[in-house]
Motif scaffolding. Structure first.
Motif, mmCIF file in Angstrom:
data_model
loop_
_atom_site.group_PDB
_atom_site.id
_atom_site.type_symbol
_atom_site.label_atom_id
_atom_site.label_comp_id
_atom_site.label_asym_id
_atom_site.label_seq_id
_atom_site.Cartn_x
_atom_site.Cartn_y
_atom_site.Cartn_z
ATOM 1 N N UNK A 44 0.837 -1.206 0.000
ATOM 2 C CA UNK A 44 0.000 0.000 0.000
ATOM 3 C C UNK A 44 0.869 1.252 0.000
ATOM 4 N N UNK A 45 1.940 1.236 0.777
ATOM 5 C CA UNK A 45 2.864 2.377 0.800
ATOM 6 C C UNK A 45 3.548 2.535 -0.551
ATOM 7 N N UNK A 46 3.952 1.429 -1.133
ATOM 8 C CA UNK A 46 4.629 1.436 -2.436
ATOM 9 C C UNK A 46 3.759 2.081 -3.506
ATOM 10 N N UNK A 47 2.446 1.843 -3.433
ATOM 11 C CA UNK A 47 1.519 2.384 -4.424
ATOM 12 C C UNK A 47 0.869 3.689 -3.966
ATOM 13 N N UNK A 48 1.446 4.294 -2.916
ATOM 14 C CA UNK A 48 0.998 5.615 -2.441
ATOM 15 C C UNK A 48 -0.484 5.655 -2.101
ATOM 16 N N UNK A 49 -0.941 4.608 -1.411
ATOM 17 C CA UNK A 49 -2.340 4.565 -0.989
ATOM 18 C C UNK A 49 -2.612 5.693 -0.007
ATOM 19 N N UNK A 79 -0.640 7.856 8.443
ATOM 20 C CA UNK A 79 0.089 6.587 8.513
ATOM 21 C C UNK A 79 0.206 6.089 9.954
ATOM 22 N N UNK A 80 0.398 7.019 10.887
ATOM 23 C CA UNK A 80 0.486 6.650 12.297
ATOM 24 C C UNK A 80 -0.795 5.980 12.772
#
Length: 243
Positions: A157-162, A169-170
């Motif tokens: 999800x982070x890789x695809x900038x969700x 994010x926290x």
């Protein structure tokens, strides 16, 4: 005999591929280097991943137990146990290859297959079968892959900038920690499984160590929920009906 030989080959294959993934390394990058490329808050400190060594040692003892029983009484593993273990090993190898060649979405599919195979293997044992040559190695493996699945999904999800539906994010990390805590306590209560829950404590403390004061909310939540799980381990006394 064929099942036992197949399980041994599957074990040796998965240990070999895991070693080569970091010795060669596969596609010129280690598993940890890929993991550390993105700031995923659910990913623990590097030392936590040493649990793989524990898992493989425990699985070696587990398989050795089958060999001992075979030599003594000609007892062979049940079909379901051998099949699900071999399936879990195949999924593990597939995950490694997909991860190292950066097919991250497909790596989630492989991780879920790995998780499913371990769950099916886990339920082949009753709650009174918790020895080193019974459910214990599977408990540790399943506990870690439960954590790793959440971490893997978070990474993708982070890789695809969700965007996270507007949540920070926290906050998402705290939500995932809470869900993981509920899972750990559920298995602790319904399956009398302390080792499974202890793996989550190991991972949560590793998350706190990695982020420290830089991500105070995540660190605080990790330590607090570790305490919740430890309390569950110490205080839950009920032993459910055996499977």
């Amino acid at each position: 005999m064929f099942r036992l030989i197949s399980m041994t080959i599957a074990y040796l294959a998965v240990v070999t591929v895991n070693a080569l993934a970091n010795i060669l390394p596969i596609n010129g990058q280690t598993t940890g280097e890929i993991s550390n490329r993105l700031p995923v808050l659910f990913t623990p400190a590097g030392y936590v991943f040493s649990i793989w060594s524990v898992i493989y040692i425990l699985l070696a003892i587990w398989i050795a137990g089958f060999w001992i029983r075979y030599k003594k009484d000609r007892e062979t593993p049940a079909h379901a146990i051998s099949f699900y273990f071999i399936l879990s090993a195949a999924a593990n190898i597939c995950w490694l290859l997909l991860w190292h060649y950066e097919f991250f979405i497909w790596s989630i599919v492989a991780m879920l297959a790995y998780l499913a195979a371990l769950i099916l293997l886990y339920i082949q044992y009753g709650n009174n079968e918790q020895k080193l040559t019974e459910r214990l190695p599977i408990s540790i493996n399943l506990g870690w892959i439960s954590v790793a699945t959440i971490s893997n999904i978070s990474y993708v999800l982070t890789y695809h900038n969700w965007g996270g539906w507007g949540l920070s994010n926290d906050l998402w990390a705290v939500i995932m920690l809470t869900v993981a805590t509920a899972l750990a306590l559920h298995v602790r209560f319904h399956h009398s499984d302390i080792p499974f829950a202890a793996v989550f404590v190991w991972a949560f403390i590793g998350i706190a160590v990695k982020h420290g004061f830089g991500e105070l909310l995540v660190t605080t939540a990790s330590l607090f929920l570790s305490g919740v799980i430890i309390t569950g381990i110490l205080l839950i006394k009920k032993t459910p009906v055996q499977n």
